[in-house]
Write an enzyme that holds these catalytic residues in place. Structure first.
Site, PDB file in Angstrom:
ATOM      1  N   ASP A  39      -8.708  -4.636   1.397  1.00  0.00           N
ATOM      2  CA  ASP A  39      -7.907  -5.219   2.494  1.00  0.00           C
ATOM      3  C   ASP A  39      -7.857  -4.242   3.677  1.00  0.00           C
ATOM      4  OD1 ASP A  39      -6.167  -6.916   3.807  1.00  0.00           O
ATOM      5  OD2 ASP A  39      -4.467  -6.589   2.457  1.00  0.00           O
ATOM      6  N   VAL A 131      -5.816  -2.161  -7.287  1.00  0.00           N
ATOM      7  CA  VAL A 131      -4.366  -1.914  -7.368  1.00  0.00           C
ATOM      8  C   VAL A 131      -3.671  -2.927  -8.289  1.00  0.00           C
ATOM      9  CG1 VAL A 131      -2.238  -1.939  -5.992  1.00  0.00           C
ATOM     10  CG2 VAL A 131      -4.291  -0.918  -5.062  1.00  0.00           C
TER      11      VAL A 131
HETATM   12  N1  AR6 Z   1     -16.006  -3.094  -0.477  1.00  0.00           N
HETATM   13  C1  AR6 Z   1     -16.051  -3.705  -1.686  1.00  0.00           C
HETATM   14  N2  AR6 Z   1     -15.123  -3.502  -2.650  1.00  0.00           N
HETATM   15  C2  AR6 Z   1     -14.106  -2.654  -2.355  1.00  0.00           C
HETATM   16  C3  AR6 Z   1     -13.984  -1.988  -1.118  1.00  0.00           C
HETATM   17  C4  AR6 Z   1     -15.000  -2.238  -0.151  1.00  0.00           C
HETATM   18  N3  AR6 Z   1     -14.978  -1.653   1.065  1.00  0.00           N
HETATM   19  N4  AR6 Z   1     -12.859  -1.212  -1.153  1.00  0.00           N
HETATM   20  C5  AR6 Z   1     -12.321  -1.380  -2.382  1.00  0.00           C
HETATM   21  N5  AR6 Z   1     -13.068  -2.242  -3.111  1.00  0.00           N
HETATM   22  P1  AR6 Z   1      -8.081  -3.729  -4.299  1.00  0.00           P
HETATM   23  P2  AR6 Z   1      -6.551  -5.885  -5.598  1.00  0.00           P
HETATM   24  C6  AR6 Z   1     -12.873  -2.723  -4.497  1.00  0.00           C
HETATM   25  O1  AR6 Z   1      -7.120  -2.708  -4.782  1.00  0.00           O
HETATM   26  O2  AR6 Z   1      -6.679  -5.242  -6.927  1.00  0.00           O
HETATM   27  C7  AR6 Z   1      -4.409  -4.064  -1.330  1.00  0.00           C
HETATM   28  O3  AR6 Z   1      -3.547  -3.053  -0.920  1.00  0.00           O
HETATM   29  C8  AR6 Z   1     -12.002  -1.931  -5.431  1.00  0.00           C
HETATM   30  O4  AR6 Z   1     -12.725  -0.835  -5.991  1.00  0.00           O
HETATM   31  O5  AR6 Z   1      -8.584  -3.640  -2.931  1.00  0.00           O
HETATM   32  O6  AR6 Z   1      -6.803  -7.361  -5.491  1.00  0.00           O
HETATM   33  C9  AR6 Z   1      -3.926  -5.439  -0.906  1.00  0.00           C
HETATM   34  O7  AR6 Z   1      -3.254  -5.421   0.325  1.00  0.00           O
HETATM   35  C10 AR6 Z   1     -11.666  -2.976  -6.486  1.00  0.00           C
HETATM   36  O8  AR6 Z   1     -12.720  -3.099  -7.428  1.00  0.00           O
HETATM   37  O9  AR6 Z   1      -7.462  -5.235  -4.454  1.00  0.00           O
HETATM   38  C11 AR6 Z   1      -3.023  -5.834  -2.026  1.00  0.00           C
HETATM   39  O10 AR6 Z   1      -1.725  -5.298  -1.856  1.00  0.00           O
HETATM   40  C12 AR6 Z   1     -11.605  -4.269  -5.684  1.00  0.00           C
HETATM   41  O11 AR6 Z   1     -12.194  -3.974  -4.412  1.00  0.00           O
HETATM   42  C13 AR6 Z   1      -3.665  -5.200  -3.249  1.00  0.00           C
HETATM   43  O12 AR6 Z   1      -4.430  -4.101  -2.755  1.00  0.00           O
HETATM   44  C14 AR6 Z   1     -10.200  -4.803  -5.464  1.00  0.00           C
HETATM   45  O13 AR6 Z   1      -9.313  -3.719  -5.315  1.00  0.00           O
HETATM   46  C15 AR6 Z   1      -4.604  -6.155  -3.921  1.00  0.00           C
HETATM   47  O14 AR6 Z   1      -5.090  -5.572  -5.093  1.00  0.00           O
END
Ligand code: AR6
Length: 180
Positions: A39, A131
């Site tokens: 995000d 997260v």
């Molecule tokens: N490109 C692709 N994947 C990514 C990237 C990127 N640039 N950055 C992280 N990931 P998360 P959630 C991966 O925590 O679990 C946020 O604060 C990461 O390694 O982004 O759905 C939101 O605002 C993981 O495998 O999302 C919400 O509050 C995946 O993306 C909360 O986190 C999802 O990790 C949502 O949590």
């Protein structure tokens, strides 16, 4: 990178903000006002117009926030994609609070939102597996089933790309998905 499902599914590792798909999906939270992880990366690479559109959606359509499993579209600001589909995955509480169904809904509703914008290609991050703590192995099974059903139902999106942030998440997906 690996191509599955007769070329309709691409699985890779990388940074989703670099994807040139018609739509990329954001693993957002209910506020739609940004956060960390993917995000944060999408808002920071895409610029402030995405957040402005999210604020407008909150005001007009979802004053109490976007419920988990739903999805909405905005334009993509400075990103190479045309649209960002913002969805909210489930927070993992152990598996007895409909987390699998909510994760499936997040993927299905994102596909539908992209179809409504006329998109032919879409890229997903691994929703909820950061997260929000959803187990990657179970997510792989759910996501592969949703996509298999989608392709069999002749959905309008021709190519789906799953973008994993790092080689190990990519490998976990391939080991636990049921796709060929
Ligand atoms: N490109 C692709 N994947 C990514 C990237 C990127 N640039 N950055 C992280 N990931 P998360 P959630 C991966 O925590 O679990 C946020 O604060 C990461 O390694 O982004 O759905 C939101 O605002 C993981 O495998 O999302 C919400 O509050 C995946 O993306 C909360 O986190 C999802 O990790 C949502 O949590």
């Amino acid at each position: 990178m690996k191509t599955l499902m007769d070329g309709r599914l691409i699985v890779k590792s990388g940074d989703i903000t670099k994807e040139k798909a018609d739509a990329i999906v954001n693993a957002a939270n209910s506020t739609l006002l940004g956060g960390g992880g993917v995000d944060g990366a999408i808002h920071s690479a895409g610029g402030p117009s995405i957040l402005e559109e999210c604020r407008a959606i909150r005001k007009k359509v979802y004053p109490n926030g976007l419920p988990a499993g739903e999805a909405v579209a905005t334009s993509a600001g400075e990103l190479p994609a045309r649209f960002v589909i913002h969805t909210v995955g489930p927070v993992w509480h152990g598996g007895n609070q409909n987390e699998p169904e909510i994760l499936a809904n997040a993927y299905q509703n994102s596909l539908r939102a992209a179809e409504e914008k006329g998109c032919a290609t879409i890229a997903f991050p691994a929703i909820s597996t950061g997260v929000y703590g959803f187990p990657r192995e179970l997510a792989a099974k759910i996501v592969s089933r949703v996509l298999m059903e989608y392709f069999l139902s002749d959905g309008k999106i021709s190519t789906v790309t799953l973008v994993f942030y790092g080689k190990s998440d990519y490998e976990i997906f391939l080991a636990h998905s049921d796709l060929e």
